[in-house]
Enzyme design. Sequence first.
Site, short mmCIF file in Angstrom:
data_model
loop_
_atom_site.label_atom_id
_atom_site.label_comp_id
_atom_site.label_asym_id
_atom_site.label_seq_id
_atom_site.Cartn_x
_atom_site.Cartn_y
_atom_site.Cartn_z
N ALA A 229 16.52 -1.33 6.78
CA ALA A 229 17.26 -0.62 7.84
C ALA A 229 16.44 0.60 8.23
CB ALA A 229 18.62 -0.18 7.28
N GLY B 45 17.11 -4.17 4.11
CA GLY B 45 17.66 -5.02 5.17
C GLY B 45 16.69 -6.10 5.61
N GLU C 127 17.21 -8.79 3.21
CA GLU C 127 18.53 -9.36 3.52
C GLU C 127 18.47 -10.23 4.78
OE1 GLU C 127 20.29 -5.42 3.32
OE2 GLU C 127 21.64 -6.11 1.75
N GLU D 284 16.93 0.10 -1.97
CA GLU D 284 17.95 1.07 -1.53
C GLU D 284 18.28 2.08 -2.63
OE1 GLU D 284 18.08 -2.22 -1.07
OE2 GLU D 284 18.89 -2.72 0.91
N1 CO8 Z 1 13.00 3.07 8.33
C1 CO8 Z 1 12.38 3.87 9.24
N2 CO8 Z 1 11.03 4.01 9.30
C2 CO8 Z 1 10.29 3.33 8.41
C3 CO8 Z 1 10.86 2.48 7.45
C4 CO8 Z 1 12.29 2.37 7.43
N3 CO8 Z 1 12.94 1.53 6.60
N4 CO8 Z 1 9.88 1.95 6.69
C5 CO8 Z 1 8.73 2.44 7.19
N5 CO8 Z 1 8.98 3.25 8.21
C6 CO8 Z 1 8.01 4.01 9.02
C7 CO8 Z 1 7.41 5.16 8.26
O1 CO8 Z 1 8.28 6.29 8.31
C8 CO8 Z 1 6.12 5.39 8.99
O2 CO8 Z 1 6.37 6.07 10.18
P1 CO8 Z 1 5.42 7.33 10.62
O3 CO8 Z 1 4.07 6.67 10.83
O4 CO8 Z 1 6.05 7.80 11.87
O5 CO8 Z 1 5.43 8.28 9.48
C9 CO8 Z 1 5.70 3.96 9.37
O6 CO8 Z 1 6.88 3.17 9.29
C10 CO8 Z 1 4.68 3.37 8.41
O7 CO8 Z 1 5.21 3.46 7.10
P2 CO8 Z 1 4.40 4.15 5.88
O8 CO8 Z 1 3.45 5.17 6.39
O9 CO8 Z 1 5.40 4.58 4.86
O10 CO8 Z 1 3.59 2.87 5.37
P3 CO8 Z 1 3.03 2.64 3.89
O11 CO8 Z 1 2.16 1.44 4.00
O12 CO8 Z 1 2.48 3.87 3.32
O13 CO8 Z 1 4.35 2.26 3.01
C11 CO8 Z 1 6.43 1.12 2.55
C12 CO8 Z 1 5.06 1.09 3.28
C13 CO8 Z 1 6.24 1.10 1.04
C14 CO8 Z 1 7.20 -0.11 3.00
C15 CO8 Z 1 7.19 2.42 2.97
O14 CO8 Z 1 7.14 2.56 4.38
C16 CO8 Z 1 8.62 2.43 2.54
O15 CO8 Z 1 8.92 2.66 1.38
N6 CO8 Z 1 9.56 2.20 3.50
C17 CO8 Z 1 10.98 2.25 3.22
C18 CO8 Z 1 11.46 1.00 2.52
C19 CO8 Z 1 12.94 1.09 2.20
O16 CO8 Z 1 13.39 1.96 1.48
N7 CO8 Z 1 13.74 0.16 2.75
C20 CO8 Z 1 15.18 0.12 2.54
C21 CO8 Z 1 15.89 0.89 3.64
S1 CO8 Z 1 17.66 1.01 3.37
C22 CO8 Z 1 18.25 -0.51 3.84
O17 CO8 Z 1 17.53 -1.38 4.23
C23 CO8 Z 1 19.75 -0.71 3.74
C24 CO8 Z 1 20.23 -1.90 4.52
C25 CO8 Z 1 21.74 -1.86 4.66
C26 CO8 Z 1 22.24 -2.62 5.91
C27 CO8 Z 1 23.74 -2.43 6.12
C28 CO8 Z 1 24.10 -2.53 7.62
C29 CO8 Z 1 25.58 -2.44 7.89
#
Ligand code: CO8
Length: 257
Positions: free
Chosen positions: A65, A108, A111, A131
């Site tokens: 998400a 997500g 998922e 998460e």
């Molecule tokens: N949301 C928003 N932006 C994101 C997300 C995300 N989930 N993941 C990555 N990005 C963005 C980063 O902020 C970054 O943006 P910017 O260049 O502007 O800083 C860009 O994408 C590239 O990401 P990174 O620089 O972090 O890339 P890396 O290669 O260093 O790292 C990772 C990759 C490990 C995947 C890292 O980006 C990360 O940890 N991302 C978050 C992963 C995460 O925690 N996902 C779970 C989110 S919560 C969720 O999914 C709940 C779902 C519930 C649904 C219910 C609906 C009703």
Amino acid sequence: MPTTLKITPPQEGVLCITLNRPEALNALNTQLLGELADTLNNANSDNNVRAVVITGNAKAFAAGADINEMAERDLVGMLEDPRQHHWATITRFRKPIIAAVNGYALGGGCELAMHADIIIAGENALFGQPEINLGIMPGAGGTQRLLRAVGKSLATQMVLTGEPISARHALEAGLISEITQPELTLERAMAIATRIAAKAPLAVRLARESLHKAMDTDLATGLRFERHAFTLLAGTADREEGIRAFQEKRPATFQGH
Ligand code: CO8
């Protein structure tokens, strides 16, 4: 026209949807989920679409998400979250979905992949429910579908530690059905979808519904559903065509009725 998706018009019955927010690793914001739900809704009633492939890019299927968007929602905001309706629309889609996953399928994103009927992944894919690292938990089926796919121990480990698993591990655990070289993942998913799209649509639909029953009902109820669905197909022209084509030693041509 969707702006967070690339849509390839149906070819041989297969619609290909590419998630297209590469700058955010395809994070699933409300707009993307809404456009995906609308696209699937339209595909439900489009007879030219018999199967769908959903894919991302080389680095990410989807990294979850959109965390920045989520940060703006408090408890009341979450209760009124339109994303839950988009997820419900995706869940209700009636045709087979194949997910072609490379790179991150997290939160997500994992998922969404699990909403697909079949997951094909590149060697570089990573599946996880991180998460817990954000002080939250999966909210789009992660605790339920993951446990049913990989069993209690691995699902619990993934959800409570937040650590992802490799494509190889996902294959061993039964979360995905095949691993490919990353550059061949989409091609392989399209090939599987094309095969399915050539089958009798009503048989595909009822077989899929019957498989879904196995996920959420007891064996006796599931077997009863299967028997009824099997019997219903005896009334279709495609069954007649399939059997006649076998007897006449020619390929069947199915019409969907
Ligand atoms: N949301 C928003 N932006 C994101 C997300 C995300 N989930 N993941 C990555 N990005 C963005 C980063 O902020 C970054 O943006 P910017 O260049 O502007 O800083 C860009 O994408 C590239 O990401 P990174 O620089 O972090 O890339 P890396 O290669 O260093 O790292 C990772 C990759 C490990 C995947 C890292 O980006 C990360 O940890 N991302 C978050 C992963 C995460 O925690 N996902 C779970 C989110 S919560 C969720 O999914 C709940 C779902 C519930 C649904 C219910 C609906 C009703």
